[in-house]
Design a protein around this motif. Structure first.
Motif, short mmCIF file in Angstrom:
data_model
loop_
_atom_site.label_atom_id
_atom_site.label_comp_id
_atom_site.label_asym_id
_atom_site.label_seq_id
_atom_site.Cartn_x
_atom_site.Cartn_y
_atom_site.Cartn_z
N PRO A 5 0.81 -1.23 0.00
CA PRO A 5 0.00 0.00 0.00
C PRO A 5 0.84 1.28 0.00
O PRO A 5 0.36 2.34 -0.39
CB PRO A 5 -0.81 -0.09 1.30
CG PRO A 5 -0.67 -1.48 1.78
CD PRO A 5 0.54 -2.09 1.15
N ARG A 6 2.09 1.18 0.46
CA ARG A 6 2.92 2.40 0.53
C ARG A 6 3.80 2.59 -0.69
O ARG A 6 4.57 3.53 -0.76
CB ARG A 6 3.81 2.35 1.79
CG ARG A 6 3.03 2.48 3.09
CD ARG A 6 3.77 1.87 4.22
NE ARG A 6 4.04 0.44 3.93
CZ ARG A 6 4.85 -0.33 4.62
NH1 ARG A 6 5.51 0.16 5.62
NH2 ARG A 6 5.04 -1.60 4.30
N ARG A 7 3.71 1.66 -1.61
CA ARG A 7 4.56 1.78 -2.80
C ARG A 7 3.71 1.75 -4.08
O ARG A 7 2.62 1.19 -4.10
CB ARG A 7 5.60 0.65 -2.83
CG ARG A 7 6.54 0.74 -1.63
CD ARG A 7 7.49 -0.42 -1.59
NE ARG A 7 8.46 -0.35 -2.69
CZ ARG A 7 9.39 -1.27 -2.92
NH1 ARG A 7 9.46 -2.32 -2.13
NH2 ARG A 7 10.23 -1.15 -3.92
N GLY A 8 4.23 2.36 -5.13
CA GLY A 8 3.49 2.40 -6.39
C GLY A 8 2.30 3.33 -6.33
O GLY A 8 2.08 4.03 -5.33
N VAL A 9 1.50 3.32 -7.37
CA VAL A 9 0.34 4.21 -7.46
C VAL A 9 -0.96 3.43 -7.39
O VAL A 9 -1.93 3.87 -6.77
CB VAL A 9 0.41 5.03 -8.78
CG1 VAL A 9 -0.85 5.86 -8.99
CG2 VAL A 9 1.64 5.95 -8.76
N VAL A 10 -0.99 2.25 -8.03
CA VAL A 10 -2.20 1.44 -7.95
C VAL A 10 -1.87 0.09 -7.34
O VAL A 10 -0.74 -0.39 -7.42
CB VAL A 10 -2.85 1.23 -9.35
CG1 VAL A 10 -3.28 2.54 -9.97
CG2 VAL A 10 -1.93 0.46 -10.29
N GLY A 11 -2.90 -0.52 -6.74
CA GLY A 11 -2.76 -1.87 -6.20
C GLY A 11 -2.98 -2.90 -7.29
O GLY A 11 -3.21 -2.55 -8.46
N LEU A 12 -2.98 -4.16 -6.89
CA LEU A 12 -3.18 -5.22 -7.89
C LEU A 12 -4.58 -5.17 -8.49
O LEU A 12 -4.83 -5.75 -9.54
CB LEU A 12 -2.93 -6.59 -7.25
CG LEU A 12 -1.53 -6.80 -6.65
CD1 LEU A 12 -1.39 -8.21 -6.12
CD2 LEU A 12 -0.44 -6.49 -7.66
N ASP A 13 -5.48 -4.46 -7.80
CA ASP A 13 -6.85 -4.31 -8.30
C ASP A 13 -7.01 -3.02 -9.13
O ASP A 13 -8.13 -2.60 -9.39
CB ASP A 13 -7.84 -4.30 -7.14
CG ASP A 13 -7.49 -3.25 -6.09
OD1 ASP A 13 -6.49 -2.51 -6.30
OD2 ASP A 13 -8.19 -3.16 -5.08
N HIS A 14 -5.90 -2.40 -9.48
CA HIS A 14 -5.89 -1.16 -10.31
C HIS A 14 -6.43 0.06 -9.56
O HIS A 14 -6.60 1.11 -10.15
CB HIS A 14 -6.69 -1.35 -11.61
CG HIS A 14 -6.03 -2.26 -12.61
ND1 HIS A 14 -5.43 -1.82 -13.75
CD2 HIS A 14 -5.86 -3.60 -12.61
CE1 HIS A 14 -4.93 -2.84 -14.42
NE2 HIS A 14 -5.18 -3.94 -13.74
N LYS A 15 -6.72 -0.11 -8.27
CA LYS A 15 -7.27 1.00 -7.50
C LYS A 15 -6.14 1.92 -7.04
O LYS A 15 -5.11 1.44 -6.56
CB LYS A 15 -8.02 0.43 -6.30
CG LYS A 15 -9.16 1.30 -5.81
CD LYS A 15 -9.85 0.70 -4.61
CE LYS A 15 -10.87 -0.36 -4.97
NZ LYS A 15 -11.50 -0.95 -3.78
N VAL A 16 -6.34 3.23 -7.22
CA VAL A 16 -5.32 4.19 -6.80
C VAL A 16 -5.20 4.16 -5.28
O VAL A 16 -6.22 4.17 -4.57
CB VAL A 16 -5.67 5.62 -7.29
CG1 VAL A 16 -4.67 6.65 -6.76
CG2 VAL A 16 -5.72 5.66 -8.81
N LYS A 17 -3.98 4.12 -4.78
CA LYS A 17 -3.74 4.01 -3.34
C LYS A 17 -4.40 5.17 -2.60
O LYS A 17 -4.26 6.34 -3.01
CB LYS A 17 -2.24 4.02 -3.04
CG LYS A 17 -1.41 3.00 -3.82
CD LYS A 17 -1.50 1.62 -3.23
CE LYS A 17 -0.97 0.55 -4.16
NZ LYS A 17 0.45 0.30 -4.09
#
Lengths: 479, 275
Positions: free
Chosen positions: A429-441
């Motif tokens: 949750p603290r890295r990248g912009v989207v999760g594996l579900d493409h949802k923006v953090k």
């Protein structure tokens, strides 16, 4: 001002956005697509580069990195880059991609992608490219590669009864290419989706951890739509820009990790006329091994663009152009590491900060050399890489001089039609912009669905994988 | 893109410009005469400067007026000299008010402004630029003339190349197009100085020197390379993007190729939604 209300607002109508719009409309959701470009009538497309570039390309084809060393071609019309691409359907080599994605924090199930690929292939009439429609420079390319023991062949494509005019990069006026403009977009409309073109300055409206809609300027008027869910699918570069312009930066992570499948053209001259302009531009490739760092694909273009990738100046260049009929062409493309950034300038302008590393440049040079060897084996009398100065090789052994002749990135004419990254996918949750579900953090209902989420380069033409990932993402958006 | 405009003959504005140059040359000569024999600007430095400016304006405008070498840069140069001479007269008038400097100053300033405007008007009337200014278009014509070098085998004139490029830029929605405008100005006024060490406008150079200036730009690194790339881009897309030129390379339009039965059916397909 009362805003129309939808279940989903999709920003962008290209390979990511159009698939998303159709997949969601098919599930019975009300969908609005907000597209920056204009909706074109394909029957009015012209076989004229000067007419079609400003009409269909982002920045009229002049989009470059800040250092101006890399030209990045993207579509800017309803249907996005699918309108101007070569309709090549190249599944990413999942044995190459998925382990790298997992290592970068994004584990995607192979079966998810394979199912999506298969579905899309049925929908888009994907089939092997028929040999009789390949451009006339294809045979020397394939024969040369095979003579060297390389695995080469025709690619799959998403066209239906293509008549091979050779103008795919300028929009298909015969609707033989199954671009999103003539497939997913009208299909989504049949299911009730609304397509709004010429929507400038799109901004995501938010309240707390929820996206509430999209604001944009259309025909000089500020308009808004309200939506239960917002999907950003404006492509690599565009999606990062929309997020940043909407004030969503995620501590500087948005825009980080931009990468490209980038390279240069290599032109080969033959003793007899080939007329490579006659036939589909991009037809064949040399299948890369698992560890290989470049991909070789043949290509040919009408005289305008061709003149830009042929090196040389003045009379020398003029003479070369007079031998246009004698040339075949191919390109080497290299998957770069996610080292670039998309940023906003002081005036809100979008900046692509990206440079090829010394290693990536060296891989491109190796690819040029490999293409040179292929063309010589295929009967070429001269090989001319797309360089700044006048460089041509008349013998195989001379190809070794390339490193000395082209030491820097501005010695080559670099380009990419497959930008990726900028909104990287990451499980943490603290890295990248989207999760594996493409949802923006940090958001409940804001998604990104295009090549900007690719954590590592897919080492292939993007269309198939963007669409497959988008179809996969639609499952999460619909939930 | 409108491709119908292909004739670029003289216009009324051209005639007016020719007369204005002739009148300007006479006025510059009169200023020079007055400065020499009637101490229009008094003696000392100001007088010497005025004499020099009057001489330069006279030479430039006379050359432009008689058509020995009538080009935009020469007219611009004459107009600039006339303006400066007018300013010189105004300074003289401010130092010691008198009738002659006031009249000459006003006339020279007026002449300078009229010449600048008229030259721009001739280009606008003739070429109808859509994105570049008239002067930037003139520079682009000179650039195309130097870059597209086919020893007389060119199928499209540098004027048409520049107009094609201008019309293309007018339709593009790109931040890069603004840079190209600035680039044209830099080429006109800075490139000869930076590459050849000559403080003259690009348009005033001979065709050989213009080519040399571009050759030196190509040969250098850094920003010069980006300039050279931009010049190639504009010239090539303006030249090879033109259908007439495409034919000269051997390219055959699709409709004119030998087509099989399937290719002759060019009806746009419809793609029904998959069930």
């Amino acid at each position: 001002m009362s805003a129309a209300r939808y279940d989903v607002a999709v920003i962008g109508s290209g390979a990511g956005g159009a698939v998303q719009a159709y997949a969601l409309a098919r599930r019975g959701l009300s969908v609005v697509v907000i597209e920056r470009g204009k909706r074109e009538d394909p029957t009015t497309f012209a076989h004229d580069e000067a007419v079609q570039f400003p009409r269909l390309y982002k920045h009229g084809g002049l989009q470059t990195t800040v250092d101006r060393n890399l030209v990045i071609a993207q579509g800017a019309t309803v249907g996005g880059s699918t309108v101007i691409n070569n309709a090549i359907w190249l599944r990413a080599d999942l044995d190459y991609v998925l382990p790298r994605w997992e290592q970068a924090g994004a584990r995607v199930e192979r079966s998810d992608l394979e199912t999506a690929y298969a579905t899309l292939e049925k929908w888009l009439h994907v089939e092997p490219l028929p040999p009789r429609r390949a451009n006339h420079g294809t045979d020397p390319f394939i024969n040369g590669a095979r003579a060297l023991g390389l695995e080469a062949g025709l690619l799959d494509h998403n066209r239906n009864t293509c008549i091979a005019c050779g103008w795919c990069n300028y929009g298909c006026k015969y609707n033989r290419k199954t671009s999103a403009l003539v497939t997913f977009i009208p299909w989504a409309e049949q299911r009730g989706a609304r397509i709004l073109d010429r929507c400038l300055e799109a901004r995501i409206l938010t309240r707390g951890d929820r996206a509430t809609g999209v604001r944009f300027v259309r025909e000089g008027r500020v308009e808004e739509v309200e939506a239960e869910r917002v999907v950003v699918a404006a492509g690599a570069i565009g999606s990062s820009a929309v997020l940043l312009q909407s004030g969503i930066a995620l501590d500087g992570r948005v825009g980080e990790g931009f990468h490209a499948f980038a390279g240069v053209h290599v032109t080969a001259e033959f003793a007899d006329p080939l007329d490579s302009f006659d036939g589909i531009g991009l037809c064949a490739y040399v299948k890369p091994g698992l560890s290989e760092e470049y991909v070789l694909e043949n290509y040919f273009s009408p005289p305008g663009v061709f003149s830009l990738v042929v090196g040389g100046w003045f009379t020398d260049h003029f003479e070369r152009m007079l031998r246009y009929r004698y040339f075949a062409q191919a390109g080497v493309q290299v998957p770069t590491v996610p080292s670039g950034r998309i940023r906003l300038g002081r005036k809100g302008d979008v900046q692509i900060r990206f440079s090829l590393s010394a290693h990536e440049l060296e891989v491109i040079r190796q690819g040029i050399k490999a293409l040179g060897e292929i063309f010589f084996a295929g009967g070429a009398i001269r090989v001319l890489p797309a360089t700044y100065g006048r460089i041509e090789f008349a013998r195989r052994e001379e190809l070794d001089l390339l490193g000395k002749l082209c030491p820097g990135p501005d010695d080559l004419s670099l380009g990419s039609a497959h930008p990726q990254g900028g909104n990287l996918m990451h499980a943490d949750p603290r890295r990248g912009v989207v999760g594996l579900d493409h949802k923006v953090k940090g958001f409940q209902n804001l998604f990104v669905s295009d090549s900007s989420v690719f954590p590592v380069n897919i080492r292939a033409n993007c269309q198939a994988t963007v669409m497959a990932m988008s179809l996969r993402a639609s499952e999460y958006v619909a939930r | 893109m409108n491709r119908t405009m292909r004739r670029y003959g003289p216009t009324l504005a051209d005639g007016l410009l020719g007369h204005a140059c002739g009148f300007g040359a006479l006025l510059a000569a009169a200023t020079l005469f007055a400065a020499l024999f009637f101490r229009l600007a008094g003696t000392g430095r100001l007088g010497a400067v005025l004499i020099a400016l009057g001489t330069a304006a006279f030479a430039a405008l006379l050359t432009a007026a008689v058509g020995v070498r009538q080009n935009g840069a020469l007219i611009d140069l004459g107009a600039a000299m006339a303006l400066l001479a007018g300013i010189g007269c105004a300074v003289r008038f401010a130092l010691a008010p008198a009738v002659a400097p006031a009249i000459f100053g006003a006339l020279l300033l007026l002449l300078g402004v009229v010449l600048f405007w008229l030259y721009g008007a001739t280009l606008r009337v003739r070429y109808h630029p859509r994105f570049l200014t008239a002067r930037q278009l003139a520079t682009m014509i000179q650039v195309a003339d130097a870059v597209i070098e086919g020893d007389g085998r060119e199928t499209v004139s540098p004027i048409q190349v520049a107009i094609n490029a201008d019309h293309l830029l007018a339709q593009m929605n790109s931040p890069a197009t603004k840079d190209l405008r600035v680039l044209m100005v830099l080429i006109e006024y800075l490139l000869p100085l930076l590459t050849l060490g000559r403080p003259l406008p690009f348009g005033l150079l001979g065709s050989h020197e213009r080519r040399r200036a571009i050759e030196r730009t190509i040969g250098r690194k850094g920003m010069f390379r980006k300039v050279a790339r931009s010049l190639k881009l504009l010239s090539m897309i303006g030249y090879y993007g033109d259908p007439e030129t495409a034919a000269s390379t051997g390219y055959i339009p699709f409709e004119e190729r030998v087509l099989d039965q399937e290719q002759k059916n060019q009806t746009p397909l419809r793609h029904p939604e998959p069930v």
